[in-house]
Design a protein around this motif. Structure first.
Motif, PDB file in Angstrom:
ATOM      1  N   UNK A 291      18.113   1.768  -1.279  1.00 13.97           N
ATOM      2  CA  UNK A 291      17.039   2.483  -1.979  1.00 13.97           C
ATOM      3  C   UNK A 291      16.123   1.547  -2.773  1.00 13.97           C
ATOM      4  N   UNK A 292      16.360   0.265  -2.710  1.00 12.07           N
ATOM      5  CA  UNK A 292      15.617  -0.693  -3.545  1.00 12.07           C
ATOM      6  C   UNK A 292      14.111  -0.590  -3.354  1.00 12.07           C
ATOM      7  N   UNK A 293      13.654  -0.702  -2.138  1.00 12.76           N
ATOM      8  CA  UNK A 293      12.213  -0.690  -1.870  1.00 12.76           C
ATOM      9  C   UNK A 293      11.590   0.619  -2.327  1.00 12.76           C
ATOM     10  N   UNK A 294      12.265   1.728  -2.032  1.00 10.54           N
ATOM     11  CA  UNK A 294      11.728   3.037  -2.405  1.00 10.54           C
ATOM     12  C   UNK A 294      11.652   3.198  -3.919  1.00 10.54           C
ATOM     13  N   UNK A 295      12.667   2.740  -4.632  1.00  8.34           N
ATOM     14  CA  UNK A 295      12.669   2.869  -6.085  1.00  8.34           C
ATOM     15  C   UNK A 295      11.564   2.031  -6.717  1.00  8.34           C
ATOM     16  N   UNK A 296      11.442   0.794  -6.267  1.00 12.44           N
ATOM     17  CA  UNK A 296      10.405  -0.080  -6.824  1.00 12.44           C
ATOM     18  C   UNK A 296       9.012   0.431  -6.489  1.00 12.44           C
ATOM     19  N   UNK A 297       8.870   1.001  -5.307  1.00 15.20           N
ATOM     20  CA  UNK A 297       7.572   1.542  -4.912  1.00 15.20           C
ATOM     21  C   UNK A 297       7.236   2.783  -5.746  1.00 15.20           C
ATOM     22  N   UNK A 298       8.240   3.583  -6.072  1.00 21.83           N
ATOM     23  CA  UNK A 298       8.012   4.744  -6.919  1.00 21.83           C
ATOM     24  C   UNK A 298       7.447   4.316  -8.272  1.00 21.83           C
ATOM     25  N   UNK A 300       5.750   1.502  -8.890  1.00 21.94           N
ATOM     26  CA  UNK A 300       4.399   0.955  -8.676  1.00 21.94           C
ATOM     27  C   UNK A 300       3.367   2.055  -8.487  1.00 21.94           C
ATOM     28  N   UNK A 301       3.746   3.148  -7.834  1.00 20.44           N
ATOM     29  CA  UNK A 301       2.792   4.196  -7.480  1.00 20.44           C
ATOM     30  C   UNK A 301       2.660   5.288  -8.544  1.00 20.44           C
ATOM     31  N   UNK A 302       3.381   5.157  -9.641  1.00 17.49           N
ATOM     32  CA  UNK A 302       3.334   6.206 -10.672  1.00 17.49           C
ATOM     33  C   UNK A 302       2.110   5.971 -11.567  1.00 17.49           C
ATOM     34  N   UNK A 303       0.958   6.430 -11.082  1.00 24.59           N
ATOM     35  CA  UNK A 303      -0.323   6.101 -11.707  1.00 24.59           C
ATOM     36  C   UNK A 303      -0.508   6.703 -13.095  1.00 24.59           C
ATOM     37  N   UNK A 306       0.873   3.634 -17.595  1.00 24.22           N
ATOM     38  CA  UNK A 306       0.007   2.466 -17.725  1.00 24.22           C
ATOM     39  C   UNK A 306       0.525   1.306 -16.862  1.00 24.22           C
ATOM     40  N   UNK A 307      -0.380   0.416 -16.472  1.00 26.74           N
ATOM     41  CA  UNK A 307       0.009  -0.743 -15.673  1.00 26.74           C
ATOM     42  C   UNK A 307       1.012  -1.611 -16.417  1.00 26.74           C
ATOM     43  N   UNK A 308       0.820  -1.741 -17.720  1.00 23.07           N
ATOM     44  CA  UNK A 308       1.755  -2.544 -18.516  1.00 23.07           C
ATOM     45  C   UNK A 308       3.166  -1.978 -18.431  1.00 23.07           C
ATOM     46  N   UNK A 309       3.310  -0.665 -18.610  1.00 27.14           N
ATOM     47  CA  UNK A 309       4.636  -0.045 -18.540  1.00 27.14           C
ATOM     48  C   UNK A 309       5.223  -0.163 -17.142  1.00 27.14           C
ATOM     49  N   UNK A 310       4.392   0.022 -16.122  1.00 29.64           N
ATOM     50  CA  UNK A 310       4.891  -0.090 -14.748  1.00 29.64           C
ATOM     51  C   UNK A 310       5.383  -1.503 -14.464  1.00 29.64           C
ATOM     52  N   UNK A 311       4.657  -2.506 -14.950  1.00 26.99           N
ATOM     53  CA  UNK A 311       5.096  -3.896 -14.749  1.00 26.99           C
ATOM     54  C   UNK A 311       6.419  -4.144 -15.457  1.00 26.99           C
ATOM     55  N   UNK A 312       6.560  -3.643 -16.689  1.00 22.82           N
ATOM     56  CA  UNK A 312       7.799  -3.837 -17.443  1.00 22.82           C
ATOM     57  C   UNK A 312       8.984  -3.187 -16.729  1.00 22.82           C
ATOM     58  N   UNK A 313       8.793  -1.949 -16.282  1.00 22.68           N
ATOM     59  CA  UNK A 313       9.888  -1.234 -15.620  1.00 22.68           C
ATOM     60  C   UNK A 313      10.213  -1.873 -14.278  1.00 22.68           C
ATOM     61  N   UNK A 314       9.171  -2.253 -13.535  1.00 21.13           N
ATOM     62  CA  UNK A 314       9.383  -2.898 -12.236  1.00 21.13           C
ATOM     63  C   UNK A 314      10.216  -4.164 -12.407  1.00 21.13           C
ATOM     64  N   UNK A 315       9.891  -4.977 -13.397  1.00 22.93           N
ATOM     65  CA  UNK A 315      10.640  -6.215 -13.624  1.00 22.93           C
ATOM     66  C   UNK A 315      12.047  -5.920 -14.112  1.00 22.93           C
ATOM     67  N   UNK A 316      12.192  -4.889 -14.932  1.00 24.42           N
ATOM     68  CA  UNK A 316      13.510  -4.505 -15.439  1.00 24.42           C
ATOM     69  C   UNK A 316      14.429  -4.113 -14.284  1.00 24.42           C
ATOM     70  N   UNK A 317      13.900  -3.367 -13.321  1.00 22.73           N
ATOM     71  CA  UNK A 317      14.690  -2.996 -12.144  1.00 22.73           C
ATOM     72  C   UNK A 317      14.943  -4.197 -11.242  1.00 22.73           C
ATOM     73  N   UNK A 318      13.961  -5.080 -11.125  1.00 20.70           N
ATOM     74  CA  UNK A 318      14.146  -6.286 -10.309  1.00 20.70           C
ATOM     75  C   UNK A 318      15.274  -7.140 -10.863  1.00 20.70           C
ATOM     76  N   UNK A 319      15.368  -7.243 -12.182  1.00 23.20           N
ATOM     77  CA  UNK A 319      16.459  -8.004 -12.793  1.00 23.20           C
ATOM     78  C   UNK A 319      17.808  -7.394 -12.428  1.00 23.20           C
TER      79      UNK A 319
END
Length: 338
Positions: A291-298, A300-303, A306-319
């Motif tokens: 589910x990794x790709x789908x979760x990270x894409x979710x 990224x696409x949650x418009x 804010x972009x700042x929050x999406x970047x923070x969460x995306x990196x948090x999940x990547x870690x």
């Protein structure tokens, strides 16, 4: 052959509507849009005066239907929750509808909805609601044993002054509806249960998800921020989580770390689930990796976020995934459960 077909058709027509097809619920009517517009008309002074108790007050609940028209329902509203109702500028709410009214509208009589409200006004309050909604979305991608959550833009209309306040919120489906969808019933006195009482896959996915989002504010033995369900067929119990505001993903302004379990800052991940064997860890890790790709894409696409929050969460999940894929996470989980 034609006679048989006609006879079957006649029998179907004579059956009650409930026997021909399942009736929709009120919550089913919400899912036609990403962000649902609703209005809640109530006396704001009465709400705030009763924030510390469970006293209900009448309210008019309106939502925009799929055809653009507004649907109105009478309801009863009260403050709910523990920490947030004491801390927040605006308390989370419970909205109760009339079962009779729902049935007369051709709907199932699941009549109890939770509304996750903004804790405080301003950008930080808005972002916290959106981040928590995203948490529900991520969990629902990992398992069907999850609350349905509907993002709403809610306008609170003061019945006395006519003043209006609009903000984001989250409607959660009735717990009885969740149970019915999964052929189960809520167990309201299931305290002190252990891992062996639960469906292993459900428990492992839940535990690793809570670790992934950095949420420490839950407990199976204490039944804190989870609902325990018992399948009608006699299978093992399963659980569904809610309230993710103390997680690292949400990072609410009022959230505090839990030093009792070694958490130094909000977002520090500490595993609180059951001890896993190597085979169990491999099974649940494989599920999350799929589910990794789908979760990270979710994320990224949650418009709405804010972009700042999406970047923070995306990196948090990547870690999280970096540790999962490197094998480090297995060692951390094993160490944290000894």
């Amino acid at each position: 052959m034609n006679t048989i077909v006609k006879t079957l058709a006649l029998i179907i027509m004579l059956l009650p509507l409930s026997a021909q097809a399942e009736q929709p619920s009120l919550f089913d009517m919400f899912g036609h849009t990403t962000v649902l517009e609703i209005e809640l008309q109530l006396n704001m002074d009465t709400l705030h005066a009763n924030v510390s108790n469970n006293r209900e007050q009448p309210a008019l609940f309106r939502f925009k239907n799929s055809d653009g028209s507004w649907v109105e329902l009478l309801s009863e509203v009260r403050a709910r929750g523990r920490f947030r109702r004491r801390t927040c500028d605006f308390p989370p709410l419970r909205i109760d509808f009339s079962k009779k009214d729902l049935r007369e509208r051709g709907l199932e009589d699941f009549d109890d909805l939770k509304l996750v409200t903004h804790c405080m006004e301003g950008e930080s309050g808005k972002e916290a609601v959106l981040r928590e909604y995203l948490s529900y979305e991520l969990y629902s991608q990992l398992t069907a044993y999850a609350y349905r959550a509907q993002l709403v833009q809610v306008t609170y209309v003061d019945a006395w002054t006519g003043s209006r306040l609009t903000s984001y919120g989250i409607l959660l489906e009735d717990t009885d509806e969740l149970a019915a969808r999964m052929g189960s019933k809520e167990c309201e006195e299931c305290y002190g249960m252990s891992a062996v009482d639960f469906d292993a896959q459900n428990l492992h996915i839940h535990s690793l998800f809570q670790y992934m989002i950095g949420n420490m504010d839950w407990s199976v033995p204490m039944v804190r921020n989870i609902k325990v369900m018992k399948p009608a067929d006699g299978g093992k119990y399963w659980l569904a989580p809610y309230d993710f505001d103390f997680s690292g993903i949400v990072d609410a302004p009022y959230a505090i770390p839990n030093p009792d379990i070694g958490q130094r800052t909000v977002g520090d991940r500490v595993y609180q689930g059951p001890v896993l064997t190597a085979a169990e860890m491999e099974e649940v890790a494989s599920h999350f990796k799929q589910q990794k790709i789908a979760l990270l894409e979710t994320v990224k696409q949650f418009d709405e976020l804010s972009k700042r929050s999406r970047r923070e969460i995306w990196q948090y999940l990547r870690d999280f995934y970096d540790d999962l894929e490197s094998g480090v996470l297995h060692n951390e989980i094993t160490a944290s459960t000894k």
